[in-house]
Enzyme design. Sequence first.
Site, PDB file in Angstrom:
ATOM      1  N   ASP A   1      -0.203   5.101   1.060  1.00 13.73           N
ATOM      2  CA  ASP A   1      -0.492   6.042   2.138  1.00 13.73           C
ATOM      3  C   ASP A   1      -0.443   5.336   3.486  1.00 13.73           C
ATOM      4  O   ASP A   1      -1.045   4.273   3.678  1.00 13.73           O
ATOM      5  CB  ASP A   1      -1.870   6.667   1.951  1.00 13.73           C
ATOM      6  CG  ASP A   1      -1.938   7.611   0.760  1.00 13.73           C
ATOM      7  OD1 ASP A   1      -0.884   8.134   0.364  1.00 13.73           O
ATOM      8  OD2 ASP A   1      -3.045   7.824   0.231  1.00 13.73           O
TER       9      ASP A   1
ATOM     10  N   ASP B   1       0.875  -1.166   0.000  1.00  7.66           N
ATOM     11  CA  ASP B   1       0.000   0.000   0.000  1.00  7.66           C
ATOM     12  C   ASP B   1       0.920   1.226   0.000  1.00  7.66           C
ATOM     13  O   ASP B   1       2.142   1.096   0.175  1.00  7.66           O
ATOM     14  CB  ASP B   1      -0.899  -0.044   1.241  1.00  7.66           C
ATOM     15  CG  ASP B   1      -1.809   1.166   1.359  1.00  7.66           C
ATOM     16  OD1 ASP B   1      -2.327   1.629   0.330  1.00  7.66           O
ATOM     17  OD2 ASP B   1      -1.997   1.645   2.489  1.00  7.66           O
TER      18      ASP B   1
END
Length: 205
Positions: free
Chosen positions: A11, A9
């Site tokens: 963020d 991922d």
Amino acid sequence: MAGIVVVFDFDKTIIDLDSDNWVVDELGATDLFNQLLPTMPWNTLMDRMMKELHSQGKSIEDVAEVLKRAPIHPRIVPAIKAAHAMGCDLRILSDANLFFIETIVEHLGIKDCFSEINTNPTRVDEEGRLRIFPYHDFHSSPHGCDICPPNMCKGLIIERIQASAYAEGKKKFIYLGDGSGDFCPSLKLGEGDYVMPRRTTLSGI
């Protein structure tokens, strides 16, 4: 470690915060963002915020400079470079957007460590405004997942990554994420794969 695919991922996983919120806050548009948030999907809202910031005289260069200041844990870049050097296939799967992610990973000197960036597409229009689009067009072809937001099902994307990786002889997946948006792709992993949720998060999975 050529048989290992590591999916990140972005963020609150590679960087320490949400890149959308960071840009909106740093460019002084938090109040408008909060006002519009209940009225439209997040991805649509970010496209709208780029329009509003452009109308206020904020340039694409202003957005890029803010992104380059995004805080990151000092061990993240060395860890990514080490995993790449050991032969791991590194990929990004994020509900941010391509311009934000590419700007940051290029600034950090790690763009070439990733074989693929899966995220919401972007383009700069003829007026110099950043446009942000959904990965899955939820108007013409909704993805049908009840877990994920309408613009992106990470589970569908991880299945596509798995199919191509298995065809290349890669056997094991490691998924790194921070929150509820990473739950669906985690469900797609199999025996021998690993999920590594970031501990220092408020959203948790």
